[in-house]
Design an enzyme around this catalytic site. Structure first.
Site, PDB file in Angstrom:
ATOM      1  N   CYS A   2     -15.277  -6.846  -5.150  1.00  0.00           N
ATOM      2  CA  CYS A   2     -15.418  -8.051  -5.968  1.00  0.00           C
ATOM      3  C   CYS A   2     -15.755  -7.594  -7.384  1.00  0.00           C
ATOM      4  O   CYS A   2     -15.901  -6.425  -7.665  1.00  0.00           O
ATOM      5  CB  CYS A   2     -16.564  -8.918  -5.450  1.00  0.00           C
ATOM      6  N   ARG A  29      -9.967  -7.389  -9.450  1.00  0.00           N
ATOM      7  CA  ARG A  29     -10.817  -6.847  -8.371  1.00  0.00           C
ATOM      8  C   ARG A  29     -10.918  -7.826  -7.206  1.00  0.00           C
ATOM      9  O   ARG A  29     -11.453  -7.498  -6.149  1.00  0.00           O
ATOM     10  CB  ARG A  29     -12.218  -6.537  -8.905  1.00  0.00           C
ATOM     11  N   TRP A  75     -13.530 -10.890  -3.577  1.00  0.00           N
ATOM     12  CA  TRP A  75     -12.514 -10.369  -2.656  1.00  0.00           C
ATOM     13  C   TRP A  75     -13.208 -10.414  -1.303  1.00  0.00           C
ATOM     14  O   TRP A  75     -14.070  -9.585  -1.023  1.00  0.00           O
ATOM     15  CB  TRP A  75     -12.131  -8.941  -3.039  1.00  0.00           C
ATOM     16  N   ASN A 101     -21.414  -7.267  -5.179  1.00  0.00           N
ATOM     17  CA  ASN A 101     -20.157  -6.625  -4.776  1.00  0.00           C
ATOM     18  C   ASN A 101     -20.527  -5.543  -3.779  1.00  0.00           C
ATOM     19  O   ASN A 101     -21.335  -4.667  -4.082  1.00  0.00           O
ATOM     20  CB  ASN A 101     -19.444  -5.994  -5.979  1.00  0.00           C
ATOM     21  N   GLY A 102     -19.962  -5.618  -2.568  1.00  0.00           N
ATOM     22  CA  GLY A 102     -20.244  -4.595  -1.547  1.00  0.00           C
ATOM     23  C   GLY A 102     -20.301  -5.247  -0.183  1.00  0.00           C
ATOM     24  O   GLY A 102     -19.945  -6.398  -0.003  1.00  0.00           O
ATOM     25  N   GLU A 465       5.773   8.426   6.508  1.00  0.00           N
ATOM     26  CA  GLU A 465       5.098   7.774   5.372  1.00  0.00           C
ATOM     27  C   GLU A 465       5.306   8.577   4.090  1.00  0.00           C
ATOM     28  O   GLU A 465       5.549   8.015   3.020  1.00  0.00           O
ATOM     29  CB  GLU A 465       3.607   7.607   5.675  1.00  0.00           C
ATOM     30  N   LYS A 469       7.033   7.075   0.661  1.00  0.00           N
ATOM     31  CA  LYS A 469       6.404   7.140  -0.672  1.00  0.00           C
ATOM     32  C   LYS A 469       7.377   7.725  -1.694  1.00  0.00           C
ATOM     33  O   LYS A 469       7.523   7.224  -2.790  1.00  0.00           O
ATOM     34  CB  LYS A 469       5.132   7.989  -0.616  1.00  0.00           C
ATOM     35  N   GLU A 472      10.513   5.242  -2.291  1.00  0.00           N
ATOM     36  CA  GLU A 472      10.318   3.893  -2.857  1.00  0.00           C
ATOM     37  C   GLU A 472       9.873   3.929  -4.322  1.00  0.00           C
ATOM     38  O   GLU A 472       9.999   2.926  -5.019  1.00  0.00           O
ATOM     39  CB  GLU A 472       9.337   3.066  -2.032  1.00  0.00           C
ATOM     40  N   HIS A 488      18.870  18.610  16.214  1.00  0.00           N
ATOM     41  CA  HIS A 488      19.830  17.755  16.953  1.00  0.00           C
ATOM     42  C   HIS A 488      20.722  17.014  15.979  1.00  0.00           C
ATOM     43  O   HIS A 488      20.992  15.835  16.138  1.00  0.00           O
ATOM     44  CB  HIS A 488      19.055  16.785  17.851  1.00  0.00           C
ATOM     45  N   LYS A 588       5.223  -6.415  -3.997  1.00  0.00           N
ATOM     46  CA  LYS A 588       4.050  -5.999  -3.217  1.00  0.00           C
ATOM     47  C   LYS A 588       4.001  -6.685  -1.858  1.00  0.00           C
ATOM     48  O   LYS A 588       3.572  -6.109  -0.878  1.00  0.00           O
ATOM     49  CB  LYS A 588       2.766  -6.303  -3.998  1.00  0.00           C
TER      50      LYS A 588
HETATM   51  C1  AGP Z   1       4.795   0.459   1.348  1.00  0.00           C
HETATM   52  O1  AGP Z   1       4.476   1.301   0.251  1.00  0.00           O
HETATM   53  C2  AGP Z   1       5.557  -0.751   0.892  1.00  0.00           C
HETATM   54  N1  AGP Z   1       4.816  -1.479  -0.093  1.00  0.00           N
HETATM   55  C3  AGP Z   1       6.021  -1.610   2.082  1.00  0.00           C
HETATM   56  O2  AGP Z   1       6.724  -0.796   2.986  1.00  0.00           O
HETATM   57  C4  AGP Z   1       4.881  -2.310   2.863  1.00  0.00           C
HETATM   58  O3  AGP Z   1       4.141  -1.364   3.601  1.00  0.00           O
HETATM   59  C5  AGP Z   1       5.522  -3.307   3.844  1.00  0.00           C
HETATM   60  O4  AGP Z   1       6.218  -4.284   3.087  1.00  0.00           O
HETATM   61  C6  AGP Z   1       4.488  -4.004   4.744  1.00  0.00           C
HETATM   62  O5  AGP Z   1       3.595  -4.750   3.960  1.00  0.00           O
HETATM   63  P1  AGP Z   1       2.271  -5.348   4.678  1.00  0.00           P
HETATM   64  O6  AGP Z   1       1.436  -4.180   5.078  1.00  0.00           O
HETATM   65  O7  AGP Z   1       1.618  -6.172   3.604  1.00  0.00           O
HETATM   66  O8  AGP Z   1       2.719  -6.155   5.857  1.00  0.00           O
END
Ligand code: AGP
Length: 592
Positions: A2, A29, A75, A101-102, A465, A469, A472, A488, A588
């Site tokens: 927060c 925040r 938050w 905040n915490g 993962e 990274k 994307e 394979h 996002k």
């Molecule tokens: C990951 O870096 C991306 N932003 C994307 O793959 C994300 O993980 C995916 O859209 C799932 O989002 P969520 O965790 O909010 O469900």
């Protein structure tokens, strides 16, 4: 996380407009609710659920009397985002107001104790115990400074607190432990805030409080006490950042700030241990577990599968949320369907959750309190990474893993795994402290074409993962593969133009992964390895070798070995001239 702000103005002018401007700069925040309290003979409070604009339109926050006060942007961590749970919080008589905040670990027992003594509570937050404790100690004859000091001996957890009291007008108290808190002063007056962006319009002489320190702000100036209550010398630093730079705390992008914040995300999520234990008790026996998620959260789910199957022996499936339809037919009353989603709003995950609720127990592991999935799932574990602004998931991923490790370790009653988690923040800090070395390497190496990421066992989802990274935010095509699977077919793609990242922690899979590493090296690949510090075998067979603390074994490697891969993606993006916070075509939260 927060945002909190407190101010005392030198002139007898309205503090509300100043508090409003300060708290607006902290909305990044958290934006679940906003509130302010000012003093003008009485403590006046205005607060509500929602962002600052919508709450101001409703309550006219700037129209409050008094030349000092506190403000908060929330938050939600403990207690849903509602009007009652918005800060500031007051004691019964409305004579002490607090913003925080915490996360307080022991608020339930403190609340029960205070209720027994006749205190009445209006919210379901952990914070509300603080004004009640302060008032209780002031009623016992302590002044505000002493009462706050005694309060901090009773609460356990993380906190940055600002407090005012009717009994001692024109005094603003501020104290911190684990949550950030700065003190600032300028022409206008004296300030306390979670972060510098809040105050830069009015004050640029900044004092960063250390854990356990308390600041007493009056119109006469600033006093700072150490953890023992002794007054100490202080010195300030002049900050010439712009407010935008300050929101990133001086980091170039939110993504690198959030990568570095991961150790805090783990620490704060570990505080959820007791609530996760309680949920496990409530869920009871399950015959089968099915994870459902997308993207990074899907990779966290695979780690969850490997953990629970190896530690508990319950069969686990992992389903990409957009592909849940056919698996849903197998869900029944003995199935626990676990949804992992940092936003808690992902459309495909939500649709699967609606379906799962018809037949099975559902658990959502989310980072955003009050999100759709946190409201719709039967059980909820909330990770404590704080708002993640960068589109690429980093600290929320490691926070999800922390929650999953706690869940699996508690389910298995395996204290050894749980104990190892408390060392993870330090392991992460060791890597992020060396990030300059990674930056230099990424600037010197010309990444092009395709890249492969290889890992076995617990390192297989880490490979997935790491690849996500890279692709994307740099737009380089990258594939994560189970190390044993390369021969394979995909091995045909390997030649001297292809960088292959090999995730090879010490443990059961080490020898076989080393074999795979040599397979790709023999075909000319540029081998970039992440492994235990001092492992000469890895060094001899790799072009580049990122060394990790050898205490990190294959089981907890997912929480740590992802960090250099995140940093590589970040620095390669910079070297390519892209903005890591806003990659093309992506957003996002995917709510369609
Ligand atoms: C990951 O870096 C991306 N932003 C994307 O793959 C994300 O993980 C995916 O859209 C799932 O989002 P969520 O965790 O909010 O469900």
């Amino acid at each position: 996380m927060c945002g909190i702000v407190g101010c005392i103005l030198k002139e007898n002018e309205k503090a509300a407009p100043v508090l409003f401007n300060c708290i607006s700069m902290l909305e990044y925040r958290g934006y679940d609710s906003i509130g302010m309290a000012t003093f003008n003979g009485e403590i006046e409070v205005k607060k509500a659920r929602g962002g600052i604009e919508s709450v101001d339109a409703k309550l006219n926050l700037k129209d409050m009397d008094g030349s000092f006060g506190i403000a908060h942007t929330r938050w939600a961590s403990a207690g849903k985002p509602t009007d009652e749970n918005a800060h500031p919080h007051l004691d019964d008589t409305g004579s002490v107001a607090v913003v925080h905040n915490g996360t307080l670990e022991n608020y339930s027992e403190l609340k029960a104790e205070l209720i027994k003594e006749g205190h009445t509570f209006r919210s379901s937050t952990d914070t509300e115990v603080i004004p009640h404790l302060i008032k209780k100690f002031m009623d016992e004859g302590l002044n505000l400074e002493e009462a706050l000091g005694k309060c901090t001996t009773r609460i356990r957890g993380s906190y940055a607190i600002a407090a005012i009291s009717k009994a001692e007008p024109d005094k603003l108290m501020a104290v911190r432990k684990y949550s950030p808190l700065i003190i600032a002063y300028g022409e206008k007056g004296y300030f306390a805030a979670s972060d510098t962006p809040a105050v830069l319009e009015y004050a640029r002489n900044i004092i960063r409080l250390k854990d356990g320190e308390t600041a007493i702000l009056t119109r006469k100036g600033i006093r700072i006490l150490d953890e023992k209550g002794e007054e100490i010398e202080w010195k300030s630093k002049y900050i010439d950042w712009t407010p935008e730079m300050a929101k990133k705390e001086g980091y170039k992008h939110f993504m690198i700030k959030e990568i570095v914040e991961q150790s805090c995300a783990v620490k704060n999520t570990l505080i959820q241990k007791a609530s996760i234990e309680k949920i496990i008790g409530e869920i009871g026996d399950v015959k089968r577990i099915c994870f459902v998620a997308c993207g990074t959260s899907y990779h966290a789910s695979i780690t969850g599968k490997y953990l629970i199957e190896s530690l508990v022996g319950i069969a686990c499936d992992v389903v990409i949320a957009s592909e849940f339809r056919y698996t849903a037919k197998t869900w029944d009353e003995n199935t626990l369907v676990i949804f992992i989603s940092q936003s808690g709003e992902t459309y495909d995950s939500r649709m699967a959750l609606k379906e799962a609720n018809k037949t099975s127990k559902t658990l959502a592991i989310v980072n955003v309190a009050g999100s759709a999935m946190s409201e719709e799932a039967e059980y909820v574990i909330q990770t404590q990474a704080g708002p993640e602004i960068g589109v690429a998931a980093t600290k929320t991923y490691v926070a999800q893993l922390t929650a999953i490790y706690l869940f699996a370790g508690l389910l298995a009653e395996n204290d050894e795994v749980i104990d190892k988690l408390y060392k993870v923040p330090a392991y992460i800090d060791e890597i992020t402290k060396k990030r300059e070395d990674i930056r230099k390497l990424c600037e010197s190496y010309d990444f092009k074409g395709h890249a492969f990421y290889l890992g076995r066992g617990f390192s297989y989802p880490t490979a997935l993962e790491g690849a996500l990274k890279l692709k994307e935010i740099t737009y380089i095509h990258a594939e994560g593969y189970a190390a044993g699977e390369l021969k394979h077919g995909p091995l045909a793609l390997i030649d001297e133009t292809v960088p292959v990242f090999v995730i090879i922690p010490p443990g059961e899979d080490y020898t076989k992964t080393m074999t795979n590493l040599k397979e790709v090296e023999a075909r000319g690949a540029v081998v970039i390895s992440v492994g235990a510090e001092g492992d000469d075998k890895i060094r001899e067979n790799s072009e580049i070798f990122f060394e990790i603390n050898p205490e990190v074994d294959d089981m907890i490697a997912p929480l740590v070995y992802i960090v250099p891969l995140q940093l590589i993606s970040y620095y390669v993006t910079l070297a390519m001239g892209y903005n890591p916070d806003k990659p093309r075509n992506l957003s996002k939260v995917i709510t369609v």
